[in-house]
Design an enzyme around this catalytic site. Structure first.
Site, short mmCIF file in Angstrom:
data_model
loop_
_atom_site.label_atom_id
_atom_site.label_comp_id
_atom_site.label_asym_id
_atom_site.label_seq_id
_atom_site.Cartn_x
_atom_site.Cartn_y
_atom_site.Cartn_z
N ASP A 158 -47.96 -19.85 -6.49
CA ASP A 158 -49.38 -19.69 -6.24
C ASP A 158 -49.55 -19.27 -4.78
O ASP A 158 -48.69 -19.55 -3.94
CB ASP A 158 -50.10 -21.02 -6.50
CG ASP A 158 -51.57 -20.96 -6.16
OD1 ASP A 158 -52.22 -19.99 -6.56
OD2 ASP A 158 -52.05 -21.88 -5.47
N ASP A 173 -50.05 -26.23 -6.50
CA ASP A 173 -50.56 -27.48 -5.94
C ASP A 173 -50.72 -28.57 -6.99
O ASP A 173 -51.12 -29.68 -6.69
CB ASP A 173 -51.89 -27.26 -5.21
CG ASP A 173 -52.98 -26.72 -6.12
OD1 ASP A 173 -52.84 -26.82 -7.36
OD2 ASP A 173 -53.98 -26.20 -5.61
N ASP A 232 -53.26 -25.24 -10.81
CA ASP A 232 -52.14 -24.54 -11.44
C ASP A 232 -51.52 -25.33 -12.58
O ASP A 232 -50.44 -24.98 -13.06
CB ASP A 232 -51.06 -24.26 -10.38
CG ASP A 232 -51.60 -23.47 -9.21
OD1 ASP A 232 -52.27 -22.46 -9.46
OD2 ASP A 232 -51.37 -23.86 -8.06
#
Length: 698
Positions: free
Chosen positions: A383, A585, A589
């Site tokens: 991410d 995190d 996600d």
């Protein structure tokens, strides 16, 4: 303020049972096997030495038997039988477990040991009975067929191997116990204007805890006063103390090396980072890796096969005319040397050592399977926000327009944005805190910009900040804005957000803001690529921003402008190509983390138990992704080495025990006693090889 010791009141606690649970966890992790095995081994060796005196010492070295001498060889063999019986009783667990496995039609490692030792003992007892009854043709011929010392030696030597296994397991559980021991018993808490000492069970959320130099921090919280150097090595593996001050977070069991701090409690008891670490690591030790289940299935086939081979060996030698005693010796040697203890140890010992190494370095594997899968990862998807970048915008450029000075632009911008709580506004106001301008009539237009009034001399001037269209609406010359946009065109290409500012209708310039790249991101991506890992960024940001950041840190592939469900779809596409790990995190996600072969949560801190992740990085650094992959690969390689050694050992020594090399190499063979010793050495080698994981260098 001197702390006063008050008797803690149970009703004040939100986690009264925490200490008890921690103690129970410590008790459950306690290495109880090693002391038991040590006691068994010492007792067995004591009686075995006496037995060896009566068997080999007398027959080979001629040592005297004392009063037993007058009873002749029968008396000697009766003493040997008594001593062997005691040793087999001390090690009766082999026979209990082996019998249970056989009765369930699932013979195990202990079944082979029990059969090897038990058959040696029973055959020797039968020979002794025939000698006593006078049916043996010659006393000494019967004596050559007695193996009481072999029966006793087999279980004793295998107990040595079992103890080595327990010691290896104990090293990891002792590390967990050391973590548990870090939990302090008491804390200094501020209540009703005074500082009192209470047990950690009785600390309440929101209370202020005082931590002095040398003391352990009892809770997860935030510093509200003071600054200190905090030793976080127990949680993060970082050896150097970390300087912390007001606003910084601290964790339970870390140590205040210097400075006086007051900490507001955010998490207590089982919700602290330390408690979560203890739970995760102990759960990992108790779980099984997929490769371990393969070994279990092999062992399930291997044990019955060995029993069949031993039976066949007996039949062949008996038919060949070597007699029952010799044929039985060869069959017993096959049973003992084939005991697949090394096979059973190959995976669990490596997993236990690996999970301990990971915990010491701030890498928490939730399951043994996660360690194994980590070693096979070929693609790492990351991410952007909060993983590659810091997740908080910062000012990157201050670009004044025309004759305006940089000082004037940033002073107006900081004063105007100081009234807004938007993250971008906060980045601007934090960048320049020394502005002396005072504003009035502040207004904020959501999604557009902000405006206010400042006084310069006798004039009241309107100042505005925001996007270009907002400034045009506030009577700023559109031609000036277009020229400034051309001057700062590279900002948008670099993924930066441009904020325009004007005063009294006059354009002042642009302040560019961007999500800052983590200091370790470039290094981490470079190291991943050096390991042959294909790196992918998955983000909801627009493509220009994502590609700019990807180019800066060296990401191989960009998947941009996707929503959370789109991230999951992207992971599914990557899974079709190869083994994939997702780093995020653990919140936005979550779908992607669950879908990946391995989900890795970064930014852990006190949120260490993110449910959707398989691996948690305590240090909040993606360089630890590199460490996790290296550790996974090292562990997987170590397991393969252990399995190879276990199989190679059996393939090599079963024919030797069966007597297959007697004619080829001039009588090469092995007795049941030496077979037991060789089996223990095999287990020892597997344990020592697994402990080499501790030597890994990051």
């Amino acid at each position: 303020m001197q702390p006063v010791s008050h008797p803690p009141l149970p009703e004040l606690s939100t986690s009264v049972s925490y200490r008890d649970k921690i103690r129970n966890r410590a008790k459950a992790l306690e290495d109880t096997e090693t002391p038991k095995l040590k006691k068994r081994l010492i007792q067995s060796l004591g009686f075995l030495l006496i037995l060896m005196y009566f068997s080999m010492g007398h027959s080979m070295l001629g040592w005297p038997l004392g009063p037993i001498e007058k009873f002749g060889s029968i008396g000697n063999y009766l003493i040997q039988m008594l001593l062997a019986t005691i040793i087999l009783y001390i090690n009766r667990i082999f026979f209990i477990n082996g019998f249970k496995g056989a009765m369930r039609l699932a013979p195990n490692m202990d079944t082979l040991v029990a059969m090897g030792s038990g058959v040696s003992y029973l055959w020797s007892a039968w020979v002794l009975i025939t000698m006593i009854s006078g049916k043996a043709t010659e006393i000494h011929q019967g004596g050559h067929n007695i193996y009481f010392e072999s029966a006793a030696m087999i279980v004793t030597l295998i107990t040595v191997g079992k103890m080595l296994e327990a010691i290896s397991k104990g090293k990891t559980t002792n590390e967990l116990k050391a973590l548990i021991d870090l939990v302090p018993e008491t804390a200094n808490v501020e209540r009703d204007g005074e500082e009192i000492i209470v047990g950690v069970d009785y600390i309440r959320l929101g209370e202020v805890v005082v931590v002095k130099p040398g003391e352990k921090i009892p809770v997860d919280g935030e510093i509200i006063e003071g600054h200190a150097a905090i030793d976080e090595s127990a949680l993060t593996g970082e050896s150097l103390p970390v300087d912390k001050s007001v606003g910084d977070k601290v964790s339970a069991a870390t140590i205040n090396k210097s400075g006086y701090i007051r900490v507001k409690t955010k998490s207590i008891g089982e919700d602290t980072a330390l408690a979560q670490i203890i739970n995760l690591v102990s759960d990992t030790v108790g779980s099984k890796a997929p490769i371990s289940r393969v070994a279990d299935r092999i062992a399930g086939i291997f044990v019955p096969a060995v029993i069949g081979i031993a039976t066949l060996v007996f039949i062949i030698w008996f038919i060949a005319g070597h007699g029952v005693s010799y044929a039985l010796t060869r069959a017993i040697a096959v049973l003992v040397i084939s005991c697949p203890c090394a096979l059973g140890l190959a995976t669990p010992v490596a997993i236990m050592v690996s999970s301990g190494v990971g915990a010491r370095n701030g890498i928490l594997f939730k399951t043994a399977a996660a360690i194994e899968e980590m070693g096979r990862i070929k693609i790492v998807a990351l991410d952007k926000t909060g993983t590659i970048t810091g997740g908080e915008p910062v000012v990157t450029d201050v670009h004044p327009y025309g004759d305006i000075s940089e000082e004037e632009l940033i002073s107006v911008a900081a004063a105007l944005e100081s009234r807004s709580d938007h993250p971008v506004a906060k980045a601007v106001s934090d960048y320049y805190k020394s502005t002396t301008l005072r504003i009035a009539d502040f207004k904020e237009v959501a999604g557009r910009g902000v405006e206010a009034v400042i006084t310069e001399g006798s004039k009241a001037l309107r100042i505005v900040g925001g996007n270009s269209s907002f400034l045009v609406e506030n009577n700023v010359d559109e031609a000036d804005i277009e020229r400034l946009q051309q001057e700062t065109e590279n900002f948008s290409h670099a993924g930066k957000t441009s904020i325009f500012f004007a005063k009294g209708g006059e354009l002042l310039g642009v302040v560019a803001v961007a999500d800052s790249i983590r200091t370790d991101s470039r290094q981490a991506i470079s190291e991943l690529k050096a390991l042959g890992i294909h790196t992918v960024m998955i983000t909801g940001d627009k493509r220009t921003t994502a590609e700019a950041i990807a180019a800066e840190v060296g990401i191989d592939e960009v998947i941009a402008e996707v929503m959370p469900d789109g991230k999951e779809k992207a992971i599914q596409d990557l899974l079709d190509k190869d083994k994939t790990a997702m780093v995020g995190d653990g919140i936005n996600d979550a779908p992607a983390l669950v879908s990946a072969d391995v989900g890795i949560a970064i930014g852990a801190g006190t949120d260490v138990a993110i449910e959707s992740a398989d691996v948690v990085l305590i240090n909040s650094s993606i360089t630890d992704v590199v460490k996790a992959i290296k550790l996974g690969r090292k562990t997987l390689r170590n397991i393969h080495e252990n399995l190879f050694w276990a199989f190679f050992y059996n393939i090599l020594l079963i024919p030797l025990a069966a007597g297959a090399f007697i004619s080829l190499f001039g009588g090469w063979t092995i007795t049941p006693m030496w077979a037991a010793a060789a089996m223990s050495i095999s287990s020892f080698c597997v344990c020592m090889n697994a402990l080499r994981i501790n030597l890994i260098k990051f």
